[in-house]
Design an enzyme around this catalytic site. Sequence first.
Site, PDB file in Angstrom:
ATOM      1  N   ASP A  57       0.859  -1.310   0.030  1.00 23.93           N
ATOM      2  CA  ASP A  57       0.027   0.050   0.049  1.00 23.93           C
ATOM      3  C   ASP A  57       1.009   1.231  -0.197  1.00 23.93           C
ATOM      4  O   ASP A  57       1.708   1.269   0.983  1.00 23.93           O
ATOM      5  CB  ASP A  57      -0.886  -0.076   1.200  1.00 23.93           C
ATOM      6  CG  ASP A  57      -1.778   1.247   1.386  1.00 23.93           C
ATOM      7  OD1 ASP A  57      -1.529   2.201   0.754  1.00 23.93           O
ATOM      8  OD2 ASP A  57      -2.756   1.165   2.323  1.00 23.93           O
ATOM      9  N   SER A 137      -1.518  14.096 -14.216  1.00 18.33           N
ATOM     10  CA  SER A 137      -2.619  13.944 -15.095  1.00 18.33           C
ATOM     11  C   SER A 137      -3.097  15.455 -15.657  1.00 18.33           C
ATOM     12  O   SER A 137      -2.628  16.308 -15.151  1.00 18.33           O
ATOM     13  CB  SER A 137      -4.106  13.770 -14.088  1.00 18.33           C
ATOM     14  OG  SER A 137      -5.300  13.868 -14.801  1.00 18.33           O
ATOM     15  N   TYR A 150      -9.456  15.719  -6.675  1.00 20.37           N
ATOM     16  CA  TYR A 150      -8.655  14.945  -7.486  1.00 20.37           C
ATOM     17  C   TYR A 150      -7.670  15.876  -8.397  1.00 20.37           C
ATOM     18  O   TYR A 150      -6.493  15.483  -8.542  1.00 20.37           O
ATOM     19  CB  TYR A 150      -9.462  14.085  -8.342  1.00 20.37           C
ATOM     20  CG  TYR A 150      -8.443  13.264  -9.456  1.00 20.37           C
ATOM     21  CD1 TYR A 150      -7.819  12.021  -8.968  1.00 20.37           C
ATOM     22  CD2 TYR A 150      -8.554  13.672 -10.882  1.00 20.37           C
ATOM     23  CE1 TYR A 150      -7.040  11.373  -9.947  1.00 20.37           C
ATOM     24  CE2 TYR A 150      -7.677  12.976 -11.678  1.00 20.37           C
ATOM     25  CZ  TYR A 150      -6.764  11.969 -11.261  1.00 20.37           C
ATOM     26  OH  TYR A 150      -5.941  11.085 -12.154  1.00 20.37           O
ATOM     27  N   LYS A 154      -3.508  16.054  -8.342  1.00 19.58           N
ATOM     28  CA  LYS A 154      -2.502  15.846  -9.510  1.00 19.58           C
ATOM     29  C   LYS A 154      -1.694  17.370  -9.700  1.00 19.58           C
ATOM     30  O   LYS A 154      -0.642  17.392 -10.302  1.00 19.58           O
ATOM     31  CB  LYS A 154      -3.200  15.593 -10.671  1.00 19.58           C
ATOM     32  CG  LYS A 154      -4.045  14.063 -10.523  1.00 19.58           C
ATOM     33  CD  LYS A 154      -2.835  13.232 -10.277  1.00 19.58           C
ATOM     34  CE  LYS A 154      -3.417  11.619 -10.289  1.00 19.58           C
ATOM     35  NZ  LYS A 154      -2.337  10.648 -10.109  1.00 19.58           N
TER      36      LYS A 154
HETATM   37  P1  NAD Z   1      -6.380   1.643 -12.193  1.00 23.89           P
HETATM   38  O1  NAD Z   1      -7.446   1.817 -11.150  1.00 23.89           O
HETATM   39  O2  NAD Z   1      -6.656   0.929 -13.562  1.00 23.89           O
HETATM   40  O3  NAD Z   1      -5.037   1.147 -11.604  1.00 23.89           O
HETATM   41  C1  NAD Z   1      -4.480   1.643 -10.528  1.00 23.89           C
HETATM   42  C2  NAD Z   1      -3.588   0.572  -9.787  1.00 23.89           C
HETATM   43  O4  NAD Z   1      -3.273   1.084  -8.519  1.00 23.89           O
HETATM   44  C3  NAD Z   1      -4.603  -0.664  -9.359  1.00 23.89           C
HETATM   45  O5  NAD Z   1      -4.215  -1.850  -9.709  1.00 23.89           O
HETATM   46  C4  NAD Z   1      -4.890  -0.263  -7.850  1.00 23.89           C
HETATM   47  O6  NAD Z   1      -4.909  -1.414  -6.960  1.00 23.89           O
HETATM   48  C5  NAD Z   1      -3.682   0.276  -7.166  1.00 23.89           C
HETATM   49  N1  NAD Z   1      -3.546   1.002  -6.231  1.00 23.89           N
HETATM   50  C6  NAD Z   1      -4.651   2.003  -5.821  1.00 23.89           C
HETATM   51  N2  NAD Z   1      -4.524   2.309  -4.422  1.00 23.89           N
HETATM   52  C7  NAD Z   1      -3.084   1.755  -4.105  1.00 23.89           C
HETATM   53  C8  NAD Z   1      -2.520   1.746  -2.916  1.00 23.89           C
HETATM   54  N3  NAD Z   1      -2.680   2.553  -1.993  1.00 23.89           N
HETATM   55  N4  NAD Z   1      -1.314   1.220  -2.919  1.00 23.89           N
HETATM   56  C9  NAD Z   1      -0.773   0.435  -3.964  1.00 23.89           C
HETATM   57  N5  NAD Z   1      -1.664   0.021  -5.311  1.00 23.89           N
HETATM   58  C10 NAD Z   1      -2.639   1.027  -5.235  1.00 23.89           C
HETATM   59  O7  NAD Z   1      -5.946   3.117 -12.641  1.00 23.89           O
HETATM   60  P2  NAD Z   1      -5.228   3.825 -14.087  1.00 23.89           P
HETATM   61  O8  NAD Z   1      -6.086   4.540 -14.623  1.00 23.89           O
HETATM   62  O9  NAD Z   1      -4.124   2.907 -14.448  1.00 23.89           O
HETATM   63  O10 NAD Z   1      -4.484   5.024 -13.141  1.00 23.89           O
HETATM   64  C11 NAD Z   1      -3.017   5.009 -12.847  1.00 23.89           C
HETATM   65  C12 NAD Z   1      -2.566   6.673 -12.614  1.00 23.89           C
HETATM   66  O11 NAD Z   1      -2.691   7.345 -13.737  1.00 23.89           O
HETATM   67  C13 NAD Z   1      -3.083   6.986 -11.418  1.00 23.89           C
HETATM   68  O12 NAD Z   1      -2.328   7.724 -10.808  1.00 23.89           O
HETATM   69  C14 NAD Z   1      -4.093   8.006 -12.020  1.00 23.89           C
HETATM   70  O13 NAD Z   1      -4.630   8.938 -11.232  1.00 23.89           O
HETATM   71  C15 NAD Z   1      -3.369   8.447 -13.453  1.00 23.89           C
HETATM   72  N6  NAD Z   1      -4.323   8.761 -14.273  1.00 23.89           N
HETATM   73  C16 NAD Z   1      -5.466   7.983 -15.023  1.00 23.89           C
HETATM   74  C17 NAD Z   1      -6.329   8.738 -15.793  1.00 23.89           C
HETATM   75  C18 NAD Z   1      -7.475   7.895 -16.547  1.00 23.89           C
HETATM   76  O14 NAD Z   1      -8.281   8.227 -16.975  1.00 23.89           O
HETATM   77  N7  NAD Z   1      -7.355   6.389 -16.125  1.00 23.89           N
HETATM   78  C19 NAD Z   1      -6.150   9.978 -16.347  1.00 23.89           C
HETATM   79  C20 NAD Z   1      -5.059  10.600 -15.841  1.00 23.89           C
HETATM   80  C21 NAD Z   1      -4.151  10.045 -14.800  1.00 23.89           C
END
Ligand code: NAD
Length: 246
Positions: A57, A137, A150, A154
């Site tokens: 975590d 982001s 959120y 970021k």
């Molecule tokens: P996702 O939910 O598909 O994957 C996130 C992963 O992080 C999951 O496997 C989850 O188990 C893990 N996770 C969450 N909390 C955790 C913790 N406390 N400790 C360890 N692992 C943890 O999300 P994603 O879309 O792949 O996002 C990845 C990153 O990209 C994030 O930082 C998100 O904010 C950023 N992001 C996503 C988007 C989008 O639209 N998907 C856009 C911009 C930025």
Amino acid sequence: MRLEAKVAIVTGAGSGFGEGIVKKFVAEGAKVLIADRDEANAARVAEATGAQWKRADVSNAADVRAMVDAAVERFGALDILVNNAGIGHLPQPLEGLPEDEFDRLLAVNVKSIYLAAKEVVPRFKAQHRGVILNIASTAGVSPRPRLAWYNASKGWVITATRAMAVELAPFGIRVNALNPVAGETPLLKTFMGEDTPETRAKFLATIPLGRFSTPEDLGNAACFLCSDEAAMITGVAMEVDGGRCI
Ligand code: NAD
């Protein structure tokens, strides 16, 4: 083999963008430790890619310490840290987000970067080498309404990236960020509130290239910034956004 002989930790790599980054890193020769709180998915990605995994975590100091120790014990080195794990919140008026959700958001999206820095920076300073990549982001550059906290988390990541880059440059450490636009990952529905053709069309209308970002897009951009090809690049927060922030 642009990451040959490099050792990398990718947090939150059991899903989405992190999974795409691990696939690319392994394909380019890196040894990778997946760190995720979701053990089943971490193991699934490890099995599929040949990476290793550890439950962690990222908002917990002891877990972060054990994550870094595990990478060094298993691979004998550490060159790259990708702070990718992150969570969102459902779109809502900014005064409505419950305090416990706010605290959790900041613990995962913000505090995790501080905790990881405390573990890896002394090591990177000692070896006079290291790369940190933070997944921020477009939300931190061009905030959408109803995702205020959120967005702000970021924005913090982008400022932290620049602050870390300028302070750590004399120690041979580079720190960059990626700003993805809405991406095809399980997190997308959290940002959209509901996954309907109408909400998808509304989001897509704001992306000039006309599609969502993908884990492959993030893998490619992360590989470049973490490789020696980007040796002169530090402190950037690079959009991977199909033109959304223009
Ligand atoms: P996702 O939910 O598909 O994957 C996130 C992963 O992080 C999951 O496997 C989850 O188990 C893990 N996770 C969450 N909390 C955790 C913790 N406390 N400790 C360890 N692992 C943890 O999300 P994603 O879309 O792949 O996002 C990845 C990153 O990209 C994030 O930082 C998100 O904010 C950023 N992001 C996503 C988007 C989008 O639209 N998907 C856009 C911009 C930025």
